[in-house]
Write an enzyme that holds these catalytic residues in place. Structure first.
Site, PDB file in Angstrom:
ATOM      1  N   SER A 142       0.833  -1.188   0.000  1.00  0.00           N
ATOM      2  CA  SER A 142       0.000   0.000   0.000  1.00  0.00           C
ATOM      3  C   SER A 142       0.884   1.259   0.000  1.00  0.00           C
ATOM      4  O   SER A 142       1.715   1.417  -0.886  1.00  0.00           O
ATOM      5  CB  SER A 142      -0.956  -0.051   1.200  1.00  0.00           C
ATOM      6  OG  SER A 142      -1.992   0.882   1.087  1.00  0.00           O
ATOM      7  N   ASP A 247      -9.462  -6.029  -4.693  1.00  0.00           N
ATOM      8  CA  ASP A 247      -9.031  -4.886  -3.895  1.00  0.00           C
ATOM      9  C   ASP A 247      -9.967  -3.710  -4.165  1.00  0.00           C
ATOM     10  O   ASP A 247     -10.046  -3.236  -5.299  1.00  0.00           O
ATOM     11  CB  ASP A 247      -7.595  -4.513  -4.286  1.00  0.00           C
ATOM     12  CG  ASP A 247      -6.971  -3.470  -3.353  1.00  0.00           C
ATOM     13  OD1 ASP A 247      -7.717  -2.675  -2.752  1.00  0.00           O
ATOM     14  OD2 ASP A 247      -5.731  -3.449  -3.253  1.00  0.00           O
ATOM     15  N   HIS A 275      -7.170  -6.030  -0.562  1.00  0.00           N
ATOM     16  CA  HIS A 275      -6.042  -5.135  -0.283  1.00  0.00           C
ATOM     17  C   HIS A 275      -5.027  -5.790   0.647  1.00  0.00           C
ATOM     18  O   HIS A 275      -3.819  -5.567   0.509  1.00  0.00           O
ATOM     19  CB  HIS A 275      -6.564  -3.827   0.319  1.00  0.00           C
ATOM     20  CG  HIS A 275      -5.590  -2.699   0.260  1.00  0.00           C
ATOM     21  ND1 HIS A 275      -5.091  -2.192  -0.925  1.00  0.00           N
ATOM     22  CD2 HIS A 275      -4.982  -1.970   1.246  1.00  0.00           C
ATOM     23  CE1 HIS A 275      -4.257  -1.204  -0.684  1.00  0.00           C
ATOM     24  NE2 HIS A 275      -4.167  -1.056   0.636  1.00  0.00           N
TER      25      HIS A 275
END
Length: 307
Positions: A142, A247, A275
């Site tokens: 991320s 995601d 995610h």
């Protein structure tokens, strides 16, 4: 009489061989136990880096050094517990860190200058230099994936291999509502909210999460959405991009863009991944990453696969 002497010598030889083998087994067992103890040990401390005290954890005895870079407001323990615990410690030395203002790298409280990704890059690079690691690989999730992309581009001579997931080089205006939709942590599930509450307390986390949303979305208003597009061409190391096709925050367009603009990169799509695919499918993820990191690939080939 001669036969008796031969028998005695033979018995003595057998006793010596058995004793030697038992000694070797006992020595090997002790060596393995000691190695396993070292393998399981986790060293953690805070050290001075770029004017702040950064917290890190290190485990493993492998020659291949790995740096784990967490997501927004994340930490070594909230974001990488299955990797810290289960990546092969004989092959890897695994280093997790909490960026400034995150986790145990407080004080100071986190602030959000417009170049916060690049500040994290310089902190991470300085940390590894201070620990004496001249060449290492990056695992970035991320926000940590974005930091990893910039770090690999800025310091190509230091990065052996790169793995990113849940990362993107830009944010589009139409994606802003996705992030505004997760600003209010009261709308989160208890399972998602609890680790951050335990780490930070409600007030700090609520305030800092909202400030992260502001800082992240400011890339749209201040930089036309560009986070690190121009950096991608400077990434020279073998790169693995992993994408969870479910995601909700990072759509397929983003890993496709990274794959197209990082020379020789590979893209692996996980159809059921979201995610946090490295947590939800930790064993599968760890195996995939380990194989990539240990192979002798030059990274010049392109591969697109579905697991």
């Amino acid at each position: 009489m001669h036969v008796v002497k031969q028998t005695s010598w033979l018995l003595l030889l057998i006793v010596i061989i058995i004793s030697f083998r038992l000694f070797m087994v006992e020595s090997n067992t002790r060596a393995k136990e000691e190695y396993n103890r070292i393998e399981r040990a986790i060293v953690s401390e805070k050290i001075e880096v770029n004017g702040v005290r950064l917290y890190y954890e290190k485990t493993g005895v492998g020659k291949h050094k790995l740096l784990l870079l967490p997501g927004a407001l994340g930490s070594t323990r909230t974001d990488f517990a299955p990797q810290i615990a289960n990546l092969d410690k004989t092959h890897f030395t695994v280093i997790g860190w909490d960026p400034r203002g995150y986790g145990k790298s407080r004080p100071p409280d986190r602030d959000w200058p417009s170049d916060y990704f690049r500040r994290d890059v310089d902190d991470a690079a300085a940390l590894m230099q201070k620990l004496g690691h001249k060449k290492y690989s990056l695992l970035g999730w991320s926000d940590g994936g974005i930091t990893s992309l910039i770090l690999a581009a800025k310091y190509p001579e230091r990065i052996k291999k790169l793995v990113v997931w849940g990362a993107n080089a830009y944010i589009k205006r139409e994606e802003v509502p996705l992030f505004e939709g997760i600003r209010d942590i009261d709308t989160w599930s208890e399972r998602m909210r609890a680790p951050f509450m335990a780490l930070y307390g409600e007030d700090y986390f609520r305030n800092q999460w909202s400030r992260w949303i502001d800082a992240y979305c400011a890339y749209v208003t201040e930089r036309d959405g560009d986070i690190c597009k121009d950096d991608l061409k400077n990434i020279a190391c073998p790169t693995l991009i992993v994408h969870g096709q479910k995601d909700p925050l990072v759509v397929q367009e983003h890993p496709d863009y990274l794959h197209a603009h990082i020379k020789g990169s590979r893209l692996i799509n996980m159809p059921e991944g979201k995610h946090n695919l490295h947590l939800r499918y930790a064993d599968e993820f760890n195996k995939m990453v380990t194989e990539f990191l240990l192979e002798d690939s030059t990274g010049d080939d392109e591969e697109k696969a579905k697991l």
